[in-house]
Design a protein around this motif. Structure first.
Motif, mmCIF file in Angstrom:
data_model
loop_
_atom_site.group_PDB
_atom_site.id
_atom_site.type_symbol
_atom_site.label_atom_id
_atom_site.label_comp_id
_atom_site.label_asym_id
_atom_site.label_seq_id
_atom_site.Cartn_x
_atom_site.Cartn_y
_atom_site.Cartn_z
ATOM 1 N N ALA B 3 1.057 -1.336 -0.145
ATOM 2 C CA ALA B 3 -0.056 0.642 -0.164
ATOM 3 C C ALA B 3 1.147 1.717 0.139
ATOM 4 O O ALA B 3 0.845 1.853 -1.043
ATOM 5 C CB ALA B 3 -0.774 -0.495 1.102
ATOM 6 N N LEU B 6 2.447 1.719 -3.716
ATOM 7 C CA LEU B 6 1.312 1.660 -4.093
ATOM 8 C C LEU B 6 1.043 3.631 -3.978
ATOM 9 O O LEU B 6 0.835 4.895 -5.188
ATOM 10 C CB LEU B 6 -0.301 0.900 -3.917
ATOM 11 C CG LEU B 6 -0.110 0.649 -4.140
ATOM 12 C CD1 LEU B 6 -1.929 0.131 -4.154
ATOM 13 C CD2 LEU B 6 -0.365 0.726 -5.770
ATOM 14 N N LEU B 9 4.070 5.683 -5.650
ATOM 15 C CA LEU B 9 4.431 5.444 -6.951
ATOM 16 C C LEU B 9 3.398 6.478 -7.904
ATOM 17 O O LEU B 9 3.165 7.333 -8.315
ATOM 18 C CB LEU B 9 4.390 4.397 -7.338
ATOM 19 C CG LEU B 9 3.812 3.624 -8.733
ATOM 20 C CD1 LEU B 9 5.501 3.361 -8.923
ATOM 21 C CD2 LEU B 9 3.125 2.423 -8.713
ATOM 22 N N GLY B 10 1.726 6.376 -7.394
ATOM 23 C CA GLY B 10 1.225 7.750 -7.338
ATOM 24 C C GLY B 10 1.571 9.200 -7.297
ATOM 25 O O GLY B 10 1.503 9.565 -8.495
ATOM 26 N N VAL B 13 4.123 9.882 -9.606
ATOM 27 C CA VAL B 13 2.789 9.823 -10.982
ATOM 28 C C VAL B 13 2.950 11.047 -11.630
ATOM 29 O O VAL B 13 2.947 12.015 -12.381
ATOM 30 C CB VAL B 13 2.163 8.382 -11.689
ATOM 31 C CG1 VAL B 13 1.677 8.991 -13.618
ATOM 32 C CG2 VAL B 13 3.112 7.655 -11.632
ATOM 33 N N VAL B 14 2.280 11.742 -10.010
ATOM 34 C CA VAL B 14 1.175 12.719 -10.448
ATOM 35 C C VAL B 14 2.162 13.930 -10.552
ATOM 36 O O VAL B 14 1.747 15.015 -11.660
ATOM 37 C CB VAL B 14 0.435 13.619 -9.143
ATOM 38 C CG1 VAL B 14 -0.050 14.137 -9.246
ATOM 39 C CG2 VAL B 14 -0.615 12.023 -8.960
#
Lengths: 408, 122
Positions: B3, B6, B9-10, B13-14
């Motif tokens: 989690a 994730l 990573l999110g 990328v944003v």
């Protein structure tokens, strides 16, 4: 007639997967950027989702086990929990985007303030989901979503060069813009193979009480339902290729595809397109909120199902309502709903392989399936598509960053 | 652990997706797209192929994009940047006229011609 009504599950799943808010804009962008050159990708995507939906529908019909039940059992608690978290984020973000989409279409139809329409839209879908039985939800949103067929009529009326359209079904690579082209290829395949489609489809099969006698209807539902979804994708791309590409239009708004129907068919075309989009995104909002509730209930072993009264499955009922409330909170921030779907891709990357692998394993296991295990063709296709899913998972985020979200 | 990965990573990328600023060529392309879409909408409205509400509301979305473009280009100091800033302001003004045109087909036709001309030149 009875069989026509029975395939509503496939139509709703497909419309939610192929022509939800992100796909409506993405398919139109694909046509407006590369003309007919990406039509073949939709064919590859639709065959993949038919293969896996047929598999998970068969597993649900024979073993009465929906996908997330199998995810936990087959991949273990930790990896299963990771898949659950990723898929819940995908469901929530997508639900928020669809709720925003409902409000945008209502605004394009009524001219009322956006934020008031977000609230009205959420209250509307919650009340409809609470009041209507599962099969009527499938029928209402699935069949009214078919107003989107107006794009097929518009595509014909715009007189595309059919030879060039046919050429678009042959895989190829353009002379330039390779990274952007690959971004669209991966995006279209990812959109066709979204995890929530199979969660909804397999749980819906259990909700509809499918058994061994329904294996034929499972095949028909998967082929016709997803076939229709692909047909709508083709239509959107053709309209965009004929109308938007020569003008240099880069569709970024939910109303832009509807402009294509208006240009070809006038006000009636415009209104049918908006009604179709309203029910497609509304159906996708319900599909994603229910998928979220199905997943969490199946993972933790709670009672679940729309067929049960809320008092019989209280945590399930509370889960889909909470997802709608959280979606309302996200979309009320004013963030562009179309952009929200782009970020859900990040979490799909994790959820995709761990969703599809257990389906493939269980569909081959005679302990669950008896004599209804996969045929050789299903296995070959299942493995080929699983490799493709891994390729999508690995390449989606780098391509998104390199191409600045397809902007080049 | 998964989690947390994730979430990281999110966020990465944003941030990566949001950090690229548009070049003048990209801004010109975006402006052309908005002008062309506005021209198509104005033409449909002038032919009676659109509803008054749809014309007004969809123009509102295009107007926001044009206004953002005009505001960003207004900071440009190069000759090409200043030229684009003037064009963006004209697109914005045309879209404002279209948004307020109601069922006035003459205005819609004028806006269509103007936006189509701008889109072709960009």
């Amino acid at each position: 007639m009875k069989q026509f009504l029975q395939i509503a599950l496939g139509i709703l799943s497909a419309i939610g997967g192929f022509v939800d808010i992100g796909d409506l804009v993405f398919n139109t962008q694909a046509g407006a950027t590369f003309g007919f050159q990406l039509l073949w990708v939709v064919v590859i995507g639709v065959v993949g989702i038919i293969v896996y939906s047929e598999m998970c529908g068969r597993v649900a019909a024979i073993s009465k086990r929906p996908v997330f039940d199998l995810v936990r059992e087959r991949v273990g608690f930790s990896a299963g929990l990771g898949t659950l978290v990723a898929s819940e984020v995908v469901n929530l973000l997508t639900c928020a985007a669809e709720v925003g989409g409902v409000a945008i279409v209502l605004k394009l139809l009524s001219g009322l303030p956006y934020r008031a329409l977000i609230l009205l839209g959420v209250v509307g879908v919650v009340v409809i989901s609470w009041v209507l039985p599962f099969e009527w939800l499938e029928r209402l949103f699935g069949y009214l979503g078919l107003c989107l067929l107006v794009f097929a009529v518009a595509a014909v009326k715009l007189h595309p060069q059919w030879g060039q359209v046919a050429h678009g079904f042959v895989p190829g690579m353009p002379a330039h813009n390779h990274a952007v082209y690959l971004y669209f290829v991966v995006g279209l395949l990812g959109a066709a193979l979204t995890p929530y489609e199979v969660y909804f489809y397999s749980s819906g099969a259990v909700e509809d009480g499918w058994g061994p006698k329904d294996l034929r209807i499972n095949k028909i539902t998967a082929v016709i339902g997803y076939g229709l979804g692909a047909f709508l994708s083709f239509s959107l791309m053709i309209v965009a290729a004929v109308l938007f590409l020569p003008r240099g239009i880069d569709p970024q708004f939910l109303g832009t595809p509807a402009l294509g129907a208006a240009d070809a068919l006038g006000k009636i075309g415009l209104l049918l397109a908006l009604v179709g989009i309203l029910f497609a995104v509304g159906g996708a909002a319900i599909e994603t909120s229910f998928s979220g509730a199905y997943n969490v209930a199946q993972f933790f072993g709670w009672q679940w199902g729309k067929r049960r009264k809320p008092s019989g499955a209280p945590r399930f009922a509370l889960s889909w309502i909470v997802i709608f409330v959280l979606a309302l909170g996200i979309v009320m921030t004013g963030y562009d709903p179309v952009k929200i779907t782009e970020y859900s891709v990040i979490f799909s990357v994790v959820a995709l392989p761990l969703t599809f692998l257990p389906i493939l394993l269980v569909a081959n296991d005679p302990t669950y399936m008896g004599r209804h295990t996969n045929s050789r063709l299903s296995n070959v296709l299942g493995i080929v598509y699983f490799v493709l899913i891994l390729a999508i998972a690995v390449s989606a985020i780098p391509l998104m960053v390199i191409t600045n979200g397809g902007q080049g | 652990m998964l989690a947390r990965t994730l979430v990281l990573l999110g966020v990465a990328v944003v941030l990566l997706a949001g950090c690229g600023s548009q070049t003048l060529a990209q801004q010109s392309k975006s402006l052309k797209a908005v002008a062309a879409e506005g021209g198509l909408l104005a033409g449909d409205a002038a032919r009676g192929s659109s509803t008054t509400v749809f014309t007004r509301e969809h123009t509102g979305f295009l107007l926001k994009a044009a206004a953002a473009s005009a505001s960003s280009l207004a900071k440009q100091t190069s000759a090409e940047g200043r030229r684009l800033a003037r064009v963006a302001a004209r697109v914005r003004d045309d879209l404002q006229r279209l948004q307020q045109s109601g069922s006035n087909r003459d205005v819609q036709r004028q806006v269509q011609h103007d936006l189509d001309r701008i889109a072709k030149r960009l």
